[in-house]
Design a protein around this motif. Structure first.
Motif, PDB file in Angstrom:
ATOM      1  N   LEU A   1       0.863  -1.185   0.000  1.00  0.00           N
ATOM      2  CA  LEU A   1       0.000   0.000   0.000  1.00  0.00           C
ATOM      3  C   LEU A   1       0.892   1.225   0.000  1.00  0.00           C
ATOM      4  O   LEU A   1       0.489   2.318  -0.399  1.00  0.00           O
ATOM      5  CB  LEU A   1      -0.924   0.000   1.221  1.00  0.00           C
TER       6      LEU A   1
ATOM      7  N   ILE B   1       2.342  -8.057  -7.153  1.00  0.00           N
ATOM      8  CA  ILE B   1       1.698  -7.309  -6.072  1.00  0.00           C
ATOM      9  C   ILE B   1       0.322  -7.896  -5.785  1.00  0.00           C
ATOM     10  O   ILE B   1      -0.023  -8.175  -4.637  1.00  0.00           O
ATOM     11  CB  ILE B   1       1.581  -5.814  -6.450  1.00  0.00           C
ATOM     12  N   ASP B   2      -0.474  -8.137  -6.845  1.00  0.00           N
ATOM     13  CA  ASP B   2      -1.812  -8.691  -6.620  1.00  0.00           C
ATOM     14  C   ASP B   2      -1.729 -10.080  -6.004  1.00  0.00           C
ATOM     15  O   ASP B   2      -2.563 -10.451  -5.184  1.00  0.00           O
ATOM     16  CB  ASP B   2      -2.604  -8.722  -7.938  1.00  0.00           C
TER      17      ASP B   2
ATOM     18  N   ARG C   1      -0.886  -9.587  -2.356  1.00  0.00           N
ATOM     19  CA  ARG C   1      -2.022  -9.024  -1.628  1.00  0.00           C
ATOM     20  C   ARG C   1      -3.099 -10.060  -1.369  1.00  0.00           C
ATOM     21  O   ARG C   1      -3.799 -10.001  -0.360  1.00  0.00           O
ATOM     22  CB  ARG C   1      -2.611  -7.855  -2.411  1.00  0.00           C
ATOM     23  N   SER C   2      -3.250 -11.010  -2.300  1.00  0.00           N
ATOM     24  CA  SER C   2      -4.291 -12.006  -2.071  1.00  0.00           C
ATOM     25  C   SER C   2      -3.846 -13.034  -1.033  1.00  0.00           C
ATOM     26  O   SER C   2      -4.665 -13.779  -0.514  1.00  0.00           O
ATOM     27  CB  SER C   2      -4.681 -12.681  -3.388  1.00  0.00           C
TER      28      SER C   2
ATOM     29  N   HIS D   1     -21.602  -0.134   0.287  1.00  0.00           N
ATOM     30  CA  HIS D   1     -22.704  -0.399  -0.641  1.00  0.00           C
ATOM     31  C   HIS D   1     -22.989  -1.893  -0.763  1.00  0.00           C
ATOM     32  O   HIS D   1     -23.872  -2.283  -1.514  1.00  0.00           O
ATOM     33  CB  HIS D   1     -22.383   0.194  -2.008  1.00  0.00           C
TER      34      HIS D   1
ATOM     35  N   LEU E   1     -16.816 -11.060  -1.950  1.00  0.00           N
ATOM     36  CA  LEU E   1     -16.384 -10.338  -3.151  1.00  0.00           C
ATOM     37  C   LEU E   1     -15.010 -10.787  -3.652  1.00  0.00           C
ATOM     38  O   LEU E   1     -14.865 -11.225  -4.798  1.00  0.00           O
ATOM     39  CB  LEU E   1     -16.378  -8.835  -2.854  1.00  0.00           C
TER      40      LEU E   1
ATOM     41  N   VAL F   1     -11.239 -12.646  -7.185  1.00  0.00           N
ATOM     42  CA  VAL F   1      -9.794 -12.850  -7.250  1.00  0.00           C
ATOM     43  C   VAL F   1      -9.472 -14.341  -7.297  1.00  0.00           C
ATOM     44  O   VAL F   1      -8.696 -14.796  -8.121  1.00  0.00           O
ATOM     45  CB  VAL F   1      -9.097 -12.188  -6.048  1.00  0.00           C
TER      46      VAL F   1
ATOM     47  N   MET G   1     -10.236 -14.877   2.297  1.00  0.00           N
ATOM     48  CA  MET G   1      -9.259 -15.105   1.232  1.00  0.00           C
ATOM     49  C   MET G   1      -8.270 -16.189   1.640  1.00  0.00           C
ATOM     50  O   MET G   1      -7.306 -16.448   0.917  1.00  0.00           O
ATOM     51  CB  MET G   1      -8.517 -13.805   0.915  1.00  0.00           C
TER      52      MET G   1
ATOM     53  N   GLU H   1      -6.767 -11.235 -20.297  1.00  0.00           N
ATOM     54  CA  GLU H   1      -5.312 -11.219 -20.091  1.00  0.00           C
ATOM     55  C   GLU H   1      -4.777  -9.794 -20.161  1.00  0.00           C
ATOM     56  O   GLU H   1      -4.049  -9.348 -19.311  1.00  0.00           O
ATOM     57  CB  GLU H   1      -4.615 -12.089 -21.143  1.00  0.00           C
TER      58      GLU H   1
ATOM     59  N   ASP I   1      -7.510  -2.690  -2.800  1.00  0.00           N
ATOM     60  CA  ASP I   1      -6.157  -3.126  -3.150  1.00  0.00           C
ATOM     61  C   ASP I   1      -5.701  -4.267  -2.259  1.00  0.00           C
ATOM     62  O   ASP I   1      -5.150  -5.258  -2.716  1.00  0.00           O
ATOM     63  CB  ASP I   1      -5.165  -1.960  -2.998  1.00  0.00           C
TER      64      ASP I   1
ATOM     65  N   GLY J   1      -6.476  -7.756  -3.039  1.00  0.00           N
ATOM     66  CA  GLY J   1      -5.907  -8.346  -4.245  1.00  0.00           C
ATOM     67  C   GLY J   1      -6.725  -8.104  -5.502  1.00  0.00           C
ATOM     68  O   GLY J   1      -6.463  -8.689  -6.545  1.00  0.00           O
ATOM     69  N   LEU J   2      -7.748  -7.219  -5.440  1.00  0.00           N
ATOM     70  CA  LEU J   2      -8.507  -6.887  -6.649  1.00  0.00           C
ATOM     71  C   LEU J   2      -7.602  -6.090  -7.579  1.00  0.00           C
ATOM     72  O   LEU J   2      -6.840  -5.240  -7.122  1.00  0.00           O
ATOM     73  CB  LEU J   2      -9.738  -6.046  -6.295  1.00  0.00           C
ATOM     74  N   ASP J   3      -7.688  -6.379  -8.899  1.00  0.00           N
ATOM     75  CA  ASP J   3      -6.893  -5.566  -9.810  1.00  0.00           C
ATOM     76  C   ASP J   3      -7.660  -4.276 -10.145  1.00  0.00           C
ATOM     77  O   ASP J   3      -8.788  -4.089  -9.699  1.00  0.00           O
ATOM     78  CB  ASP J   3      -6.495  -6.357 -11.068  1.00  0.00           C
TER      79      ASP J   3
ATOM     80  N   GLN K   1     -11.264  -4.455 -11.627  1.00  0.00           N
ATOM     81  CA  GLN K   1     -12.196  -5.012 -10.633  1.00  0.00           C
ATOM     82  C   GLN K   1     -12.471  -3.999  -9.529  1.00  0.00           C
ATOM     83  O   GLN K   1     -13.628  -3.788  -9.144  1.00  0.00           O
ATOM     84  CB  GLN K   1     -11.611  -6.284 -10.014  1.00  0.00           C
TER      85      GLN K   1
ATOM     86  N   ARG L   1     -14.755  -1.288 -10.894  1.00  0.00           N
ATOM     87  CA  ARG L   1     -16.097  -1.716 -11.256  1.00  0.00           C
ATOM     88  C   ARG L   1     -16.899  -2.138 -10.031  1.00  0.00           C
ATOM     89  O   ARG L   1     -18.096  -1.868  -9.952  1.00  0.00           O
ATOM     90  CB  ARG L   1     -16.007  -2.897 -12.232  1.00  0.00           C
ATOM     91  N   LEU L   2     -16.248  -2.808  -9.085  1.00  0.00           N
ATOM     92  CA  LEU L   2     -17.002  -3.392  -7.982  1.00  0.00           C
ATOM     93  C   LEU L   2     -17.062  -2.497  -6.761  1.00  0.00           C
ATOM     94  O   LEU L   2     -18.019  -2.540  -6.002  1.00  0.00           O
ATOM     95  CB  LEU L   2     -16.381  -4.734  -7.582  1.00  0.00           C
TER      96      LEU L   2
END
Lengths: 255, 432
Positions: free
Chosen positions: A63, A85-86, A89-90, A104, A113, A118, A166, B180, B332, B335-337, B340, B343-344
């Motif tokens: 971050l 990075i993703d 993070r996951s 929301h 979500l 992911v 996750m 991709e 972030d 792990g959402l890109d 995503q 949009r979400l």
């Protein structure tokens, strides 16, 4: 040297930070941070405000960007590669001071979500997992409410459940109880204690020294962007070595 | 002794006090009147003045409306029927009804086509506006632009089919490769669509044939309120997505994208819409190949869409800025890109905040479609100012015609406004 391996702590390395430096503009926030976290460790980071402790754990899931040195998380090096990075993070859950739930979405949607989008988990399976973790943090009955309808303590427990959904290998807590009323701090800490008892690798920035004594296997004291002292909790609280630590402890435990 | 009692601070309450009803007060009409209308001498005076003003206006307007003449063939005949009395001449609306709605050149035996398109439009926008409706209806929404084009302009059926085929091919390519790499999917989609359209265009040119009840109607024959509706619906539905893209582009970390978006927004916002419309009608032709005849309607749509998307982009940027930084960080950290997270998490919230602003722009845009009358397109206002008021029969019937135009626009704009308020209530989940 100080961290004698404990019973639950394995010698597998989860996070390895070496010679890490970070600046905000010209302000040197983190100086030569060296830290190795083994799987199963429960680390509490303490220190006065502005000492860089939040910045340190926010660097672990990027971050915040570090400018020098190396951070390895689960064997993957953090670089500017977005895929890495993703991925990191996951694998690394994070709980924030201000919960940061998605207002929301319902509690259940908050929890499903990321697994759905992911991890590509089927919706039904993600919902089952979410309900499992909501039960674990003891609020399954709130699943269809919105975050705004919950108390602060409940929201923070949802935030923990959301991260757990996750199935992370490491959990980061950034002052999880600082925005809560005293009555609600305990319910969140209880959740964190039960998590620690299951062997989760945790790094926790907090001012809850009772929690540190009870749960941590290592306490790190930071000041002015450096790690000043680290030790087992007993030694750390009863026999602090550095004068800066002694002063800090006398201030927060004094009254 | 009493002193000791007064200073004692120890106090224990053993039981909860019972709930009691609020004190009895006068209620009902007299109280409401006194509180709201006659609470003091100043308010009483204002109330009386208000009543007098309402009476004066109504006593002027009501006889004019109620005494209106509905059956006459010219203003002179109206005056004869009224014989000096006050009264409106609504006969003009009846006499020129079709011209007001469809313009004066649209073939009258084909009026059923735009009417059918109008009702199909209601079906098509329903699932977009009311998201409790089954999502399958969106398939019809996606097909509607092509159906509507075919209904309103007519001509060979192959034209909208080729357009649809191009879009479908682009969607398939984007769906296949967009996962991709967004850029590869997007550019690939655009390229495939262009290829399909070019090949399709040649094929259509060779086999073109039209059925008798689907006679082609050129754009310059469109007019009346139909033209306003077409411009309004097309431009609003195009400018919202474009506005979102511009707003996100303006926040981008990439200097080139950010620069393009900033220059576009600032330039378009700094130019009056009228200027852009003149550019569309006169100068835009210079930007296209010499022998291409890009339709005037299309040119106007491009200009109005660009204009309103710049405004919508700024409204949405405000919504994005109002979101706490924690929402971005939470997205972030899970792990959402980027697509995503936008949009979400980010856009649903930012757009919700932006609803009043977007509706403001949409309502303004819809009313601004009347500006096309300046570049001699015969929309509702163009029809009134031109063919109707210039005719010998109806020269001088201003109030009735312009009042009617005002009513039509008011009904649509008030509807949009009511819908947006319903939407805000429906989306209020944060319980602040």
């Amino acid at each position: 040297m100080a961290n004698a391996p404990q019973l639950q702590v394995s010698d597998e390395i989860a996070i390895e930070i070496s010679k890490m430096n970070k600046w905000y503009g010209t302000f040197h926030v983190l100086r030569d941070i060296d830290l190795t976290v083994y799987r199963g460790e429960r680390i509490v980071i303490a220190g006065p405000s502005g000492s860089g402790k939040s910045t340190l754990i926010r660097c672990i899931n990027r971050l915040e960007e570090h400018q020098q040195g190396r951070i390895m998380v689960d064997g993957t090096e953090l670089s500017s590669d977005l895929k890495n990075i993703d991925k990191i993070r996951s694998e690394v859950g994070m709980v924030f001071q201000h919960f940061n739930l998605f207002p929301h979405l319902t509690i259940l949607e908050n929890c499903t979500l990321a697994p759905i989008w992911v991890r590509k988990t089927p919706k039904r399976e993600a919902e089952e997992t979410a309900m499992h973790f909501l039960e674990k943090v003891k609020i399954p009955e709130q699943a269809n409410k919105y975050p705004g309808q919950l108390s602060g303590g409940q929201q923070q427990r949802v935030a923990i459940a959301r991260s757990l959904c996750m199935k992370p290998r490491i959990m980061l807590f950034d002052e999880p109880t600082s925005a809560l009323d005293p009555e609600m701090i305990k319910e969140v800490l209880d959740t964190m204690v039960s998590l620690a008892e299951e062997g989760m690798t945790m790094i926790c920035v907090t001012h809850e020294m009772g929690f540190a004594r009870q749960v941590a296997n290592r306490v790190i004291f930071m000041d002015q962007g450096q790690i000043v002292e680290q030790n087992e909790p007993e030694e750390f609280f009863n026999n602090p070595k550095s004068p800066r630590t002694q002063l800090f402890l006398s201030q927060i435990l004094g009254h | 002794m009493s002193d000791a009692h007064a200073h004692s601070i120890a106090f224990v309450r053993m039981e909860t006090l019972p709930e009691s009803p609020p004190p009895a007060r006068q209620t009902g009409m007299p109280k409401w009147l006194r509180d709201n209308l006659f609470s003091g001498w100043a308010n009483t005076l204002l109330t009386l003045v208000g009543i007098w003003a309402i009476y004066t206006i109504l006593s002027g307007v009501l006889p004019w409306i109620l005494n209106g003449v509905w059956n006459a063939s010219s203003l002179t005949e109206c005056r004869e029927i009224l014989a000096g009395q006050t009264g409106a001449c609504f006969a003009v609306l009846k006499d020129r009804w079709h011209q007001l709605l469809f313009g004066f050149q649209y073939p009258s035996e084909l009026y059923w086509r735009p009417i059918l398109a109008f009702f199909m439009m209601l079906v098509a926008i329903a699932p977009v506006l009311f998201f409790d409706l089954p999502r399958k209806l969106l398939i019809f929404t996606a097909l509607f632009p092509f159906i509507a084009y075919y209904l309103i302009w007519g001509g060979p059926l192959a034209t909208p089919l080729v357009a649809l085929a191009g879009c479908a091919a682009a969607y398939v390519v984007f769906d296949r490769y967009g996962k991709e790499s967004f850029a590869a999917g997007f550019l690939g989609g655009v390229a495939v669509a262009l290829v399909v359209w070019i090949i399709g265009g040649i094929v259509v040119g060779m086999v073109a044939s039209e059925t008798p009840w689907m006679t082609a109607v050129p754009s310059r024959d469109l007019g009346g309120f139909m033209l306003n509706m077409m411009l309004g619906v097309t431009c609003v539905s195009l400018s919202i997505p474009l506005g979102i893209v511009l707003a996100l582009g303006r926040q981008s970390d990439m200097p080139l994208i950010k620069g393009i978006c900033v220059v576009f927004i600032e330039f378009i916002r700094g130019v009056p819409l009228i200027t852009l419309l003149f550019v569309a009608s006169v100068m835009l032709a210079y930007f296209f190949p010499p022998d291409s005849t890009v339709d005037l309607f299309l040119r106007v749509v491009i200009m109005i869409t660009m204009f309103s998307s710049a405004y919508i982009a700024e409204v949405i940027r405000g919504g994005l800025a109002a979101l706490p930084k924690g929402q971005y960080e939470a997205a972030d950290s899970l792990g959402l890109d980027y697509p995503q997270a936008m949009r979400l998490i980010i856009l649903p919230q930012a757009l919700k905040i932006s609803i009043p602003g977007i509706v403001n722009v949409a309502v303004g845009l819809f009313k601004d479609t009347t500006l096309v009358s300046v570049i001699s397109m015969f929309d509702l206002i163009g029809m009134i100012r031109g063919p109707i008021l210039a005719s010998t029969e109806w020269n001088g019937v201003y109030w009735e015609l312009l009042g009617f135009a005002a009513c039509l626009f008011f009904v649509v704009c008030y509807g949009i406004s009511q819908y947006s308020q319903w939407l805000e209530r429906r989306l209020a989940t944060d319980h602040r």
